[in-house]
Design an enzyme around this catalytic site. Structure first.
Site, PDB file in Angstrom:
ATOM      1  N   CYS A  34      -4.386   7.530  26.683  1.00  0.00           N
ATOM      2  CA  CYS A  34      -3.360   7.231  27.681  1.00  0.00           C
ATOM      3  C   CYS A  34      -2.228   6.397  27.093  1.00  0.00           C
ATOM      4  O   CYS A  34      -1.977   5.271  27.546  1.00  0.00           O
ATOM      5  CB  CYS A  34      -4.000   6.518  28.866  1.00  0.00           C
ATOM      6  SG  CYS A  34      -5.310   7.496  29.583  1.00  0.00           S
ATOM      7  N   SER A  90       0.827  -1.203   0.000  1.00  0.00           N
ATOM      8  CA  SER A  90       0.000   0.000   0.000  1.00  0.00           C
ATOM      9  C   SER A  90       0.860   1.252   0.000  1.00  0.00           C
ATOM     10  O   SER A  90       2.055   1.204   0.304  1.00  0.00           O
ATOM     11  CB  SER A  90      -0.904   0.001   1.230  1.00  0.00           C
ATOM     12  OG  SER A  90      -0.115  -0.055   2.380  1.00  0.00           O
ATOM     13  N   GLY A 108      -3.434  -0.281  -3.606  1.00  0.00           N
ATOM     14  CA  GLY A 108      -2.239   0.237  -2.955  1.00  0.00           C
ATOM     15  C   GLY A 108      -1.690   1.514  -3.561  1.00  0.00           C
ATOM     16  O   GLY A 108      -0.588   1.938  -3.191  1.00  0.00           O
ATOM     17  N   TYR A 110      -8.772   4.231   6.253  1.00  0.00           N
ATOM     18  CA  TYR A 110      -8.215   3.600   7.444  1.00  0.00           C
ATOM     19  C   TYR A 110      -8.181   4.530   8.660  1.00  0.00           C
ATOM     20  O   TYR A 110      -7.361   4.364   9.549  1.00  0.00           O
ATOM     21  CB  TYR A 110      -6.822   3.014   7.134  1.00  0.00           C
ATOM     22  CG  TYR A 110      -6.839   2.179   5.877  1.00  0.00           C
ATOM     23  CD1 TYR A 110      -7.493   0.948   5.858  1.00  0.00           C
ATOM     24  CD2 TYR A 110      -6.280   2.655   4.692  1.00  0.00           C
ATOM     25  CE1 TYR A 110      -7.557   0.205   4.697  1.00  0.00           C
ATOM     26  CE2 TYR A 110      -6.351   1.904   3.522  1.00  0.00           C
ATOM     27  CZ  TYR A 110      -6.987   0.682   3.527  1.00  0.00           C
ATOM     28  OH  TYR A 110      -7.060  -0.045   2.379  1.00  0.00           O
ATOM     29  N   GLU A 160      -7.850  -2.709  -7.405  1.00  0.00           N
ATOM     30  CA  GLU A 160      -8.607  -2.584  -6.149  1.00  0.00           C
ATOM     31  C   GLU A 160      -8.148  -1.396  -5.322  1.00  0.00           C
ATOM     32  O   GLU A 160      -7.598  -1.569  -4.232  1.00  0.00           O
ATOM     33  CB  GLU A 160      -8.424  -3.874  -5.326  1.00  0.00           C
ATOM     34  CG  GLU A 160      -8.757  -5.142  -6.066  1.00  0.00           C
ATOM     35  CD  GLU A 160      -8.408  -6.391  -5.260  1.00  0.00           C
ATOM     36  OE1 GLU A 160      -7.294  -6.473  -4.700  1.00  0.00           O
ATOM     37  OE2 GLU A 160      -9.259  -7.280  -5.177  1.00  0.00           O
ATOM     38  N   PRO A 161      -8.353  -0.175  -5.808  1.00  0.00           N
ATOM     39  CA  PRO A 161      -7.939   0.968  -4.993  1.00  0.00           C
ATOM     40  C   PRO A 161      -8.890   1.210  -3.827  1.00  0.00           C
ATOM     41  O   PRO A 161     -10.109   1.097  -3.964  1.00  0.00           O
ATOM     42  CB  PRO A 161      -8.007   2.147  -5.975  1.00  0.00           C
ATOM     43  CG  PRO A 161      -9.009   1.731  -6.995  1.00  0.00           C
ATOM     44  CD  PRO A 161      -8.966   0.232  -7.073  1.00  0.00           C
ATOM     45  N   GLY A 162      -8.336   1.505  -2.664  1.00  0.00           N
ATOM     46  CA  GLY A 162      -9.140   1.906  -1.508  1.00  0.00           C
ATOM     47  C   GLY A 162      -8.759   3.326  -1.146  1.00  0.00           C
ATOM     48  O   GLY A 162      -9.481   4.294  -1.400  1.00  0.00           O
ATOM     49  N   ARG A 163      -7.541   3.429  -0.614  1.00  0.00           N
ATOM     50  CA  ARG A 163      -7.014   4.717  -0.175  1.00  0.00           C
ATOM     51  C   ARG A 163      -7.103   5.809  -1.249  1.00  0.00           C
ATOM     52  O   ARG A 163      -7.468   6.944  -0.963  1.00  0.00           O
ATOM     53  CB  ARG A 163      -5.540   4.510   0.205  1.00  0.00           C
ATOM     54  CG  ARG A 163      -4.803   5.702   0.710  1.00  0.00           C
ATOM     55  CD  ARG A 163      -3.296   5.382   0.745  1.00  0.00           C
ATOM     56  NE  ARG A 163      -3.071   4.034   1.202  1.00  0.00           N
ATOM     57  CZ  ARG A 163      -2.900   3.695   2.471  1.00  0.00           C
ATOM     58  NH1 ARG A 163      -2.898   4.622   3.405  1.00  0.00           N
ATOM     59  NH2 ARG A 163      -2.712   2.442   2.815  1.00  0.00           N
ATOM     60  N   ARG A 197      -3.138   5.131  12.503  1.00  0.00           N
ATOM     61  CA  ARG A 197      -2.076   4.844  11.528  1.00  0.00           C
ATOM     62  C   ARG A 197      -0.711   5.378  11.970  1.00  0.00           C
ATOM     63  O   ARG A 197       0.314   4.766  11.723  1.00  0.00           O
ATOM     64  CB  ARG A 197      -2.447   5.381  10.150  1.00  0.00           C
ATOM     65  CG  ARG A 197      -3.635   4.650   9.524  1.00  0.00           C
ATOM     66  CD  ARG A 197      -3.902   5.098   8.084  1.00  0.00           C
ATOM     67  NE  ARG A 197      -2.832   4.720   7.191  1.00  0.00           N
ATOM     68  CZ  ARG A 197      -1.941   5.562   6.693  1.00  0.00           C
ATOM     69  NH1 ARG A 197      -2.013   6.847   6.950  1.00  0.00           N
ATOM     70  NH2 ARG A 197      -0.979   5.125   5.901  1.00  0.00           N
TER      71      ARG A 197
HETATM   72  C1  LIG Z   1      -6.139  -3.345   1.444  1.00  0.00           C
HETATM   73  C2  LIG Z   1      -6.264  -3.965   0.132  1.00  0.00           C
HETATM   74  C3  LIG Z   1      -6.502  -3.170  -0.985  1.00  0.00           C
HETATM   75  C4  LIG Z   1      -6.578  -1.666  -0.930  1.00  0.00           C
HETATM   76  O1  LIG Z   1      -5.395  -1.065  -0.552  1.00  0.00           O
HETATM   77  P1  LIG Z   1      -5.263   0.531  -0.651  1.00  0.00           P
HETATM   78  O2  LIG Z   1      -3.904   0.822  -0.136  1.00  0.00           O
HETATM   79  O3  LIG Z   1      -6.325   1.096   0.227  1.00  0.00           O
HETATM   80  O4  LIG Z   1      -5.474   0.904  -2.067  1.00  0.00           O
HETATM   81  C5  LIG Z   1      -6.677  -3.802  -2.193  1.00  0.00           C
HETATM   82  N1  LIG Z   1      -6.632  -5.144  -2.306  1.00  0.00           N
HETATM   83  C6  LIG Z   1      -6.401  -5.941  -1.240  1.00  0.00           C
HETATM   84  C7  LIG Z   1      -6.364  -7.404  -1.427  1.00  0.00           C
HETATM   85  C8  LIG Z   1      -6.207  -5.389   0.007  1.00  0.00           C
HETATM   86  O5  LIG Z   1      -5.974  -6.179   1.052  1.00  0.00           O
END
Ligand SMILES: *Cc1c(COP(=O)(O)O)cnc(C)c1O
Length: 463
Positions: A391, A240, A278, A421, A320-323, A360
């Site tokens: 704490c 990532s 990632g 996240y 598979e972008p998330g971030r 994070r």
């Molecule tokens: C976490 C994850 C993602 C997304 O990662 P980002 O850094 O948020 O883009 C994509 N594929 C898999 C399998 C993951 O575990």
């Protein structure tokens, strides 16, 4: 107060506490670096920060702090930019970055697919009527119940991660007389973190099936030979916050090598290839992410070259972008509670959240930026560390950032890039109720995840 804080700032310089090498005192401490902020963030004429015209002071007064503010137009624009750039491929939003029913609906509306990796995430997707055939199910330890439910609702694909899971899923599919589409998650010895990647032969981690050790090939052949599951492709996710596409290049080369082995062994061409997510975003001035178009062009070229070299038909690509989708679309708004100079070494600015809304920094030393949001200041820059109220001495939100030296209790501070996240990893540590998420779009500011209350905390405590 401001004088003392300013002196402390000067002392930082004398004593060498300058933060990381790259961090420079800005010429104007009120300036916003556009790459860090969602598209509709700007200062009003009087200097107060606003998101899509909604002033942070009004948002804080109405919804409380800490508060996640989601810029809906920005999120949708990022989704559409990826879909457009990756036309002909499938873009799966990695729901673990941040998932709520509203987010699920926007993802559907923008034409994306959606990855979930637990029964809980699947439940949120289904509660918002996401088309099951556009869902992917991930996870290295999916339970029988999770797999069974995925089959019953008809998820579009399951990414299998172990031989135990293949056995479990095969049995469930036989029972039901269904033929789920599966991909084999491979570990290809490429590990990427921010600006670096390493390509090694060994793959010592919990995810996936080893490519170099032969487990991934054995899994693919077992699935084909059993004939119960429909093996559609191979999957790899290398890490990532990646900026260098060279990591994807090595991964694609290795994984297509495996596809060629499968073809040679069984005469089967796998029609799909998932290169994971990632893609990096800008958390500080040091980060310079590639555009979706640059990523798409590069990844397509890599896959085309590699397929040509191995005489493989080009598989349908998925990512598979998330971030990269939700990260920059949200900021966190905090209220400053205390400002403390510690022996002239460092100034600690304590805010009303911390590791319960952003783990994070404590978890893996993530870097963030921040700005004084409730007003413009004419004071000079002060190197500060923004910390939470928990704490733990590691309860740090932003390790090093220049704030105006007159920062004081009651000020609002905004931290950009917290969409991924942040809320999704939030905890109730110290019995702090988890923060709300407010979505702003046009004239509307709407709570999409409400703030927890003390009643919520006590409801689970059955005595
Ligand atoms: C976490 C994850 C993602 C997304 O990662 P980002 O850094 O948020 O883009 C994509 N594929 C898999 C399998 C993951 O575990």
């Amino acid at each position: 107060m401001s004088g003392r804080a300013h002196e402390a700032g000067a002392l930082h310089q004398d004593m060498g506490h300058r933060g990381p090498e790259w961090l420079r005192a800005p010429a104007d401490v009120n300036a916003l670096l556009p790459a860090l902020w969602s598209r509709s963030v700007a200062r009003e004429d009087d200097g107060e920060l606003a998101v899509a015209g909604h002033r942070v002071g009004a948002l804080a007064a109405q919804f409380g702090t800490p508060l996640f503010v989601l810029d809906v137009a920005d999120f949708k624009a990022r989704c559409r930019d990826f879909v457009t750039a990756f036309a002909g491929a499938d873009v799966f939003y990695a729901g673990k970055a941040f998932l709520s029913k509203a987010v699920v609906r926007w993802v559907a509306e923008c034409g994306l697919h959606l990855d979930v990796c637990t029964g809980g995430e699947l439940a949120v997707a289904l509660a918002a009527d996401f088309p099951p055939e556009r869902l992917g199910l991930h996870g290295n330890n999916k339970s029988v119940a999770e797999l069974g439910r995925a089959l019953d609702v008809g998820v579009g694909r399951i990414v299998v991660d172990s031989f135990d899971e293949i056995d479990r899923l095969t049995a469930l599919a036989r029972e039901r007389g269904v033929r789920p589409r599966v991909l084999v998650r491979t570990t290809c010895g490429v590990e990427a973190h921010t600006h670096e990647f390493i390509a090694t032969a060994h793959e010592d981690q919990k995810f996936g099936l080893s490519l170099s050790g032969g487990a991934a090939l054995a899994a693919a052949l077992r699935i084909i030979d059993d004939g119960v599951l429909d093996l559609v492709g191979l999957h790899s996710h290398i890490g990532s916050q990646i900026f260098d596409t060279a990591g994807f290049e090595v991964a694609a080369r290795r994984i297509l090598g495996l596809a060629a082995q499968v073809r040679d062994a069984r005469g089967v061409d796998l029609p799909e290839l998932d290169l994971g997510g990632g893609f990096g975003i800008a958390y500080t001035s040091q980060d310079d992410p590639a555009s979706p178009k640059e990523l798409a062009d590069r990844m397509r070229a890599i896959v085309a070259d590699e397929c040509r070299a191995r005489a493989l038909p080009e598989p349908r690509l998925s990512i598979e972008p998330g971030r990269a989708l939700i990260g920059p679309a949200m900021l966190t708004l905090y209220e400053v509670g205390t400002v403390k100079d510690v022996d002239g070494i460092r100034t600690y600015v304590s805010v009303d959240g911390g590791m319960s809304d952003n783990i994070r920094t404590a978890l893996y030393g993530a870097t963030y930026s921040a700005t004084l949001a409730s007003r413009r200041s004419a004071a000079g820059p002060l190197l500060a560390r923004i910390v939470g109220k928990h704490c733990e001495s590691g309860d740090i939100v932003v390790s090093d950032e220049f704030l105006p030296s007159d920062v004081r209790p009651g000020d609002l501070v905004a931290v950009p890039g917290t969409g991924a996240y942040g809320r999704s990893m939030a905890s109730n540590y110290n019995h702090v109720p988890r923060a709300a998420v407010v979505a702003v779009e046009g004239d509307e500011a709407r709570v999409i995840v409400r703030r927890e209350t003390e009643d919520d905390l006590l409801r689970l405590d059955v005595g």
